[in-house]
Design an enzyme around this catalytic site. Structure first.
Site, PDB file in Angstrom:
ATOM      1  N   THR A  18       0.830  -1.207   0.000  1.00  0.00           N
ATOM      2  CA  THR A  18       0.000   0.000   0.000  1.00  0.00           C
ATOM      3  C   THR A  18       0.860   1.251   0.000  1.00  0.00           C
ATOM      4  O   THR A  18       0.566   2.213  -0.713  1.00  0.00           O
ATOM      5  CB  THR A  18      -0.968  -0.009   1.198  1.00  0.00           C
ATOM      6  N   LYS A  39      -8.068  -2.651  -4.213  1.00  0.00           N
ATOM      7  CA  LYS A  39      -7.497  -3.631  -3.298  1.00  0.00           C
ATOM      8  C   LYS A  39      -8.494  -4.788  -3.234  1.00  0.00           C
ATOM      9  O   LYS A  39      -9.352  -4.847  -2.354  1.00  0.00           O
ATOM     10  CB  LYS A  39      -7.259  -3.027  -1.917  1.00  0.00           C
ATOM     11  N   SER A  43      -6.687  -7.826   4.183  1.00  0.00           N
ATOM     12  CA  SER A  43      -6.599  -8.530   5.459  1.00  0.00           C
ATOM     13  C   SER A  43      -6.957  -7.572   6.581  1.00  0.00           C
ATOM     14  O   SER A  43      -6.305  -6.544   6.758  1.00  0.00           O
ATOM     15  CB  SER A  43      -5.164  -9.049   5.642  1.00  0.00           C
ATOM     16  N   ASP A  56      -6.168   0.143   4.520  1.00  0.00           N
ATOM     17  CA  ASP A  56      -5.397   0.294   3.281  1.00  0.00           C
ATOM     18  C   ASP A  56      -6.309   0.711   2.133  1.00  0.00           C
ATOM     19  O   ASP A  56      -5.977   1.603   1.350  1.00  0.00           O
ATOM     20  CB  ASP A  56      -4.688  -1.006   2.910  1.00  0.00           C
TER      21      ASP A  56
END
Length: 75
Positions: A18, A39, A43, A56
């Site tokens: 990122t 993205k 996670s 992110d």
């Protein structure tokens, strides 16, 4: 006219994908380019009033040159 695309990948969570992507986006914007990022796999997330959000993905959304729905950036 086709615009080039980039696929940033790494071997683990926290390796800097990122950070590199945000820097690349900023550099391209400084060159006058319109940029957006996605993205597709994230996670971790937090519950917000808008639903589940990954930090992110939110950063990528904020750096984007255009308004995009969160679900497009992080489906």
């Amino acid at each position: 006219m086709n615009s080039p695309g980039y696929f940033i990948t790494g071997t683990d969570t926290g390796v800097g994908k990122t950070v590199i992507t945000l820097g690349l986006m900023q550099s391209l914007q400084q060159q006058g380019k319109m940029v957006a990022a996605m993205k597709p796999v994230a996670s971790g997330c937090e519950m917000t009033p808008q639903g589940l959000r990954n930090d992110d993905a939110v950063q990528l959304l904020q750096q984007s040159s255009m308004h995009l729905d969160y679900e497009l950036v992080n489906p």
